[in-house]
Motif scaffolding. Structure first.
Motif, PDB file in Angstrom:
ATOM      1  N   UNK A  41       0.834  -1.205   0.000  1.00  0.00           N
ATOM      2  CA  UNK A  41       0.000   0.000   0.000  1.00  0.00           C
ATOM      3  C   UNK A  41       0.865   1.250   0.000  1.00  0.00           C
ATOM      4  N   UNK A  42       1.956   1.196   0.760  1.00  0.00           N
ATOM      5  CA  UNK A  42       2.838   2.352   0.859  1.00  0.00           C
ATOM      6  C   UNK A  42       3.556   2.578  -0.469  1.00  0.00           C
ATOM      7  N   UNK A  43       3.974   1.496  -1.100  1.00  0.00           N
ATOM      8  CA  UNK A  43       4.645   1.623  -2.390  1.00  0.00           C
ATOM      9  C   UNK A  43       3.683   2.178  -3.441  1.00  0.00           C
ATOM     10  N   UNK A  44       2.415   1.758  -3.378  1.00  0.00           N
ATOM     11  CA  UNK A  44       1.419   2.293  -4.324  1.00  0.00           C
ATOM     12  C   UNK A  44       1.237   3.800  -4.128  1.00  0.00           C
ATOM     13  N   UNK A  45       1.228   4.255  -2.876  1.00  0.00           N
ATOM     14  CA  UNK A  45       1.107   5.695  -2.619  1.00  0.00           C
ATOM     15  C   UNK A  45       2.293   6.459  -3.201  1.00  0.00           C
ATOM     16  N   UNK A  46       3.475   5.928  -3.010  1.00  0.00           N
ATOM     17  CA  UNK A  46       4.668   6.587  -3.542  1.00  0.00           C
ATOM     18  C   UNK A  46       4.621   6.600  -5.070  1.00  0.00           C
ATOM     19  N   UNK A  71       1.224  15.338   1.820  1.00  0.00           N
ATOM     20  CA  UNK A  71       2.560  15.156   2.393  1.00  0.00           C
ATOM     21  C   UNK A  71       2.525  14.173   3.563  1.00  0.00           C
ATOM     22  N   UNK A  72       1.456  14.231   4.322  1.00  0.00           N
ATOM     23  CA  UNK A  72       1.321  13.319   5.459  1.00  0.00           C
ATOM     24  C   UNK A  72       1.228  11.871   4.980  1.00  0.00           C
ATOM     25  N   UNK A  73       0.448  11.631   3.933  1.00  0.00           N
ATOM     26  CA  UNK A  73       0.342  10.276   3.388  1.00  0.00           C
ATOM     27  C   UNK A  73       1.698   9.792   2.882  1.00  0.00           C
ATOM     28  N   UNK A  95       6.528   6.411   3.393  1.00  0.00           N
ATOM     29  CA  UNK A  95       7.989   6.269   3.448  1.00  0.00           C
ATOM     30  C   UNK A  95       8.426   5.674   4.782  1.00  0.00           C
ATOM     31  N   UNK A  96       7.801   6.124   5.870  1.00  0.00           N
ATOM     32  CA  UNK A  96       8.147   5.589   7.197  1.00  0.00           C
ATOM     33  C   UNK A  96       7.792   4.107   7.293  1.00  0.00           C
ATOM     34  N   UNK A  97       6.654   3.724   6.737  1.00  0.00           N
ATOM     35  CA  UNK A  97       6.242   2.317   6.777  1.00  0.00           C
ATOM     36  C   UNK A  97       7.219   1.443   6.007  1.00  0.00           C
ATOM     37  N   UNK A  98       7.625   1.908   4.842  1.00  0.00           N
ATOM     38  CA  UNK A  98       8.580   1.134   4.035  1.00  0.00           C
ATOM     39  C   UNK A  98       9.914   1.030   4.763  1.00  0.00           C
TER      40      UNK A  98
END
Length: 176
Positions: free
Chosen positions: A129-134, A145-147, A152-155
């Motif tokens: 999910x985090x990679x998809x957001x990036x 920016x928060x998302x 990035x923090x999750x990855x």
């Protein structure tokens, strides 16, 4: 706290406090002893102890199974060793500081070892999910920016826990 009637001594106040905490057990401990004489002795024994120290001792009474003797109560008033421990951080000792050039050389070696361990983030991983957001942000789609920071923090956390972490910190970059 240590609010006592103006004529009550520290010893009398403390005895009253311990009677409230321990009840009959405290009274049985001193059966046959002249209470007023014992209170004078306790007042003398407490002389030199600060109000804070006596409060520390009283607060520890609530965790003591048995009423203390005067020497035991004085010991309860002593601060914990951790209260006086002086913490010195190794990083603050300039004599142990690694010179910047040597740190850079060591960092290069660490990166080489880390690169051999690095695996790309797998799409089916727990941070897909985090990679998809990036990816969305890189395509120019609206991502706050928060998302982006959360992704990035999750990855990064996932990489740390799964042995795929890449560090980008330069030696001395966080020095003030």
């Amino acid at each position: 706290m240590l609010s006592t009637p103006s004529t009550e001594t520290r010893g009398a106040w403390l005895w009253r406090k311990m009677m409230n905490v321990y009840g009959a057990r405290f009274l049985d401990m001193w059966e046959g002893v002249d209470v007023s004489e014992m209170q004078v002795t306790w007042t003398e024994g407490l002389r030199g102890l600060s109000r804070e120290a006596i409060q520390r001792g009283v607060s520890r009474l609530y965790h003591a199974k048995h009423p203390p003797t005067l020497p035991e109560f004085i010991a309860l008033c002593e601060p914990s060793p951790a209260m006086h421990r002086q913490n010195t951080l190794a990083l603050t000792n300039e004599a142990n500081r690694t010179p910047p050039e040597q740190a850079r050389e060591q960092l290069v070696k660490v990166r080489e070892v880390a690169q051999s361990l690095v695996r790309p983030v797998e799409r089916g991983s727990g941070v897909a999910w985090a990679q998809r957001l990036i990816d969305r942000a890189q395509r120019g789609e609206h991502v706050t920016l928060h998302q982006l920071a959360c992704a990035k923090a999750a990855i990064e956390q996932w990489q740390i826990t799964h042995g795929t972490m890449r560090h980008t910190r330069e030696p001395g970059s966080d020095d003030e």
